[in-house]
Design an enzyme around this catalytic site. Structure first.
Site, PDB file in Angstrom:
ATOM      1  N   ASP A 169       0.838  -1.206   0.000  1.00 13.35           N
ATOM      2  CA  ASP A 169       0.000   0.000   0.000  1.00 13.35           C
ATOM      3  C   ASP A 169       0.875   1.259   0.000  1.00 13.35           C
ATOM      4  OD1 ASP A 169      -2.268  -1.682   0.270  1.00 13.35           O
ATOM      5  OD2 ASP A 169      -1.898  -1.812   2.426  1.00 13.35           O
ATOM      6  N   HIS A 196      -5.118  -3.664   5.934  1.00  8.88           N
ATOM      7  CA  HIS A 196      -4.784  -3.954   4.527  1.00  8.88           C
ATOM      8  C   HIS A 196      -5.992  -4.553   3.814  1.00  8.88           C
ATOM      9  CE1 HIS A 196      -2.640  -4.957   0.921  1.00  8.88           C
ATOM     10  NE2 HIS A 196      -2.991  -6.226   1.043  1.00  8.88           N
TER      11      HIS A 196
HETATM   12  P1  NAD Z   1       0.157 -18.395  -5.068  1.00  9.97           P
HETATM   13  O1  NAD Z   1      -1.005 -19.308  -5.133  1.00  9.97           O
HETATM   14  O2  NAD Z   1       0.849 -18.043  -6.333  1.00  9.97           O
HETATM   15  O3  NAD Z   1       1.246 -18.966  -4.068  1.00  9.97           O
HETATM   16  C1  NAD Z   1       0.929 -19.392  -2.790  1.00  9.97           C
HETATM   17  C2  NAD Z   1       1.874 -20.504  -2.425  1.00  9.97           C
HETATM   18  O4  NAD Z   1       1.596 -20.866  -1.081  1.00  9.97           O
HETATM   19  C3  NAD Z   1       1.701 -21.765  -3.291  1.00  9.97           C
HETATM   20  O5  NAD Z   1       2.946 -22.145  -3.830  1.00  9.97           O
HETATM   21  C4  NAD Z   1       1.159 -22.795  -2.314  1.00  9.97           C
HETATM   22  O6  NAD Z   1       1.604 -24.130  -2.579  1.00  9.97           O
HETATM   23  C5  NAD Z   1       1.733 -22.276  -1.006  1.00  9.97           C
HETATM   24  N1  NAD Z   1       1.024 -22.758   0.166  1.00  9.97           N
HETATM   25  C6  NAD Z   1      -0.305 -22.818   0.399  1.00  9.97           C
HETATM   26  N2  NAD Z   1      -0.546 -23.330   1.615  1.00  9.97           N
HETATM   27  C7  NAD Z   1       0.664 -23.584   2.162  1.00  9.97           C
HETATM   28  C8  NAD Z   1       1.076 -24.131   3.396  1.00  9.97           C
HETATM   29  N3  NAD Z   1       0.197 -24.511   4.326  1.00  9.97           N
HETATM   30  N4  NAD Z   1       2.401 -24.248   3.614  1.00  9.97           N
HETATM   31  C9  NAD Z   1       3.287 -23.861   2.694  1.00  9.97           C
HETATM   32  N5  NAD Z   1       2.961 -23.348   1.511  1.00  9.97           N
HETATM   33  C10 NAD Z   1       1.652 -23.218   1.253  1.00  9.97           C
HETATM   34  O7  NAD Z   1      -0.349 -17.054  -4.342  1.00  9.97           O
HETATM   35  P2  NAD Z   1       0.405 -15.639  -4.250  1.00  9.97           P
HETATM   36  O8  NAD Z   1      -0.013 -14.788  -5.382  1.00  9.97           O
HETATM   37  O9  NAD Z   1       1.844 -15.861  -4.005  1.00  9.97           O
HETATM   38  O10 NAD Z   1      -0.302 -15.014  -2.933  1.00  9.97           O
HETATM   39  C11 NAD Z   1      -0.099 -15.596  -1.682  1.00  9.97           C
HETATM   40  C12 NAD Z   1      -0.881 -14.865  -0.604  1.00  9.97           C
HETATM   41  O11 NAD Z   1      -0.408 -13.522  -0.455  1.00  9.97           O
HETATM   42  C13 NAD Z   1      -2.387 -14.729  -0.919  1.00  9.97           C
HETATM   43  O12 NAD Z   1      -3.125 -14.968   0.250  1.00  9.97           O
HETATM   44  C14 NAD Z   1      -2.536 -13.276  -1.341  1.00  9.97           C
HETATM   45  O13 NAD Z   1      -3.832 -12.783  -1.136  1.00  9.97           O
HETATM   46  C15 NAD Z   1      -1.522 -12.622  -0.439  1.00  9.97           C
HETATM   47  N6  NAD Z   1      -1.071 -11.290  -0.858  1.00  9.97           N
HETATM   48  C16 NAD Z   1      -0.869 -10.365   0.121  1.00  9.97           C
HETATM   49  C17 NAD Z   1      -0.407  -9.114  -0.200  1.00  9.97           C
HETATM   50  C18 NAD Z   1      -0.161  -8.087   0.870  1.00  9.97           C
HETATM   51  O14 NAD Z   1      -0.018  -6.902   0.549  1.00  9.97           O
HETATM   52  N7  NAD Z   1      -0.057  -8.455   2.127  1.00  9.97           N
HETATM   53  C19 NAD Z   1      -0.152  -8.774  -1.536  1.00  9.97           C
HETATM   54  C20 NAD Z   1      -0.372  -9.742  -2.510  1.00  9.97           C
HETATM   55  C21 NAD Z   1      -0.848 -11.011  -2.158  1.00  9.97           C
HETATM   56  C1  LMR Z   2      -2.902  -6.507  -2.847  1.00 11.97           C
HETATM   57  O1  LMR Z   2      -3.112  -5.503  -2.191  1.00 11.97           O
HETATM   58  O2  LMR Z   2      -2.538  -6.474  -4.034  1.00 11.97           O
HETATM   59  C2  LMR Z   2      -3.024  -7.851  -2.180  1.00 11.97           C
HETATM   60  O3  LMR Z   2      -3.592  -7.751  -0.925  1.00 11.97           O
HETATM   61  C3  LMR Z   2      -3.670  -8.889  -3.027  1.00 11.97           C
HETATM   62  C4  LMR Z   2      -5.126  -8.644  -3.273  1.00 11.97           C
HETATM   63  O4  LMR Z   2      -5.905  -9.577  -3.053  1.00 11.97           O
HETATM   64  O5  LMR Z   2      -5.487  -7.549  -3.705  1.00 11.97           O
END
Ligand code: NAD
Ligand code: LMR
Length: 334
Positions: A169, A196
């Site tokens: 953010d 967030h």
């Molecule tokens: P993705 O599906 O590409 O990758 C997630 C990975 O986590 C996968 O490889 C999966 O196998 C692994 N995984 C799932 N459960 C697991 C467990 N119990 N132990 C170990 N590994 C496990 O998803 P992504 O795009 O990398 O996003 C991941 C998370 O981050 C999502 O929840 C998304 O919403 C979040 N996210 C948060 C922010 C933020 O600003 N905080 C930003 C973007 C995404």
């Molecule tokens: C973001 O802000 O991009 C992440 O929290 C992923 C989402 O679900 O938007």
């Protein structure tokens, strides 16, 4: 300046305090580029990558990158994999979990991600009870309280070392404001407070001193609050922000390590166990923090806010109370 800080320091040759770092969910869309950026950070000597599957491949790939750290991959196919990835580690970053598809809110991810985060938090409590823990998995407003509750159950909760990563953010706000002003994003700093997700993300634009029309300001606030949706829609079902999140996560992890190393004046925002609105029943809140040798050294006050921001804060706190309670309740029930 802040956006570039990690990258610049990542290539620095000065002597550094050195850290063991674990990424849980390292095979995913965020996990892979985040692990790469951590491989480039010279503070990291030992990089452990864990995922349900595929982490060994990512580790083998990154192990050819010519920086001094050792990289190892672990999966849950090995019953000792998670334990090995965590034992003795000092910083744990968690991007494990399911991302959004168009039409979903972050809160819709709770059903799938709450259990995964609870399981990983339990393993951290058992094998790395002193580590700094950086939670990326959504919904952050609820997953951070889940981790806190698990740690409390195990008697390992250190509120100064648990962070919900909100840096995406912050970097979005710098970028979007710079687009409007025609400036360099490195010169634009916007304090982002709250949580967030949507209306809980509050950019304190009044503190930037930049005069905008009402229409411009409302559009900018909306873009910062719903920047994640832009990416989710553009990816058309293939997930949410991964590359910008990896940059954000690597910057925040770099700052945590800078703080642990004793560097002065390391200031970042994150969603933490915060004194700011506890008297109103809001246990976790994001605001600027000074990071130090033991994690959070100081939670900064918000500073002056406009009447509009005051009203946004009121709505934010209402939503946060519910999001936090949902995480706490989940751990009580499971
Ligand atoms: P993705 O599906 O590409 O990758 C997630 C990975 O986590 C996968 O490889 C999966 O196998 C692994 N995984 C799932 N459960 C697991 C467990 N119990 N132990 C170990 N590994 C496990 O998803 P992504 O795009 O990398 O996003 C991941 C998370 O981050 C999502 O929840 C998304 O919403 C979040 N996210 C948060 C922010 C933020 O600003 N905080 C930003 C973007 C995404
Ligand atoms: C973001 O802000 O991009 C992440 O929290 C992923 C989402 O679900 O938007």
């Amino acid at each position: 300046m802040l956006l570039l800080r990690t990258v610049k320091r990542g290539f620095s040759t000065r002597p550094a305090s050195l850290y063991k770092v674990t990424v849980l969910g390292a095979g995913g869309g965020i996990g892979q580029p985040l692990s790469m950026l951590l491989k480039l950070n010279t503070r990291v000597t030992d990089l452990r990558l864990f995922d349900l599957r595929g982490a060994q491949g990512v580790a083998a790939d990154l192990s050819h990158v010519p920086t001094a750290s050792v990289v190892r991959g672990y999966t849950s196919e090995d019953p000792e994999g998670l334990k090995s990835a965590l034992t003795g580690t000092e910083v744990v970053v968690i991007p494990a979990g399911v991302p959004r598809k168009p039409g979903m809110s972050r809160d819709d991810l709770f059903v799938k991600n709450a259990g995964a985060v609870q399981g990983l938090a339990t393993a951290i409590a058992e094998h790395a009870p002193n580590a700094a823990v950086l939670v990326i998995s959504n919904p952050v407003n609820s997953t951070v309280p889940i981790v806190a509750e698990v740690f409390k159950k195990h008697g390992t909760y250190n509120p100064r070392k648990l962070f919900g990563v909100t840096t995406l953010d912050v970097i979005r706000a710098s970028r979007f404001l710079s687009e409007l002003r025609g400036t360099n994003p490195r010169d634009e700093h916007v304090s982002i407070v709250g949580g967030h997700s949507g209306i809980t993300i509050i950019p304190l634009l009044s503190q930037t001193g930049y005069q905008m029309s009402d229409e411009q300001r409302k559009a900018l606030i909306h873009r910062i609050q719903f920047g994640g949706d832009e990416v989710v829609q553009a990816k058309q079902g293939a997930g949410s922000a991964t590359l910008s999140m990896a940059i954000a996560g690597a910057r925040f992890a770099g700052s945590v390590m800078d703080g642990l190393s004793g560097e002065a004046d390391v200031v970042e925002a994150a969603f933490v166990d915060s004194p700011l609105f506890k008297d109103e029943g809001v246990e976790f809140f994001s605001s600027l923090l000074t990071l130090g040798k033991d994690g959070v050294e100081k939670v900064h006050e918000l500073g002056p806010v406009s009447a509009e921001e005051e009203e946004m804060l009121r709505e934010c706190k209402e939503t946060l109370r519910k999001n936090i309670a949902k995480g706490v309740e989940f751990v009580k029930q499971h």
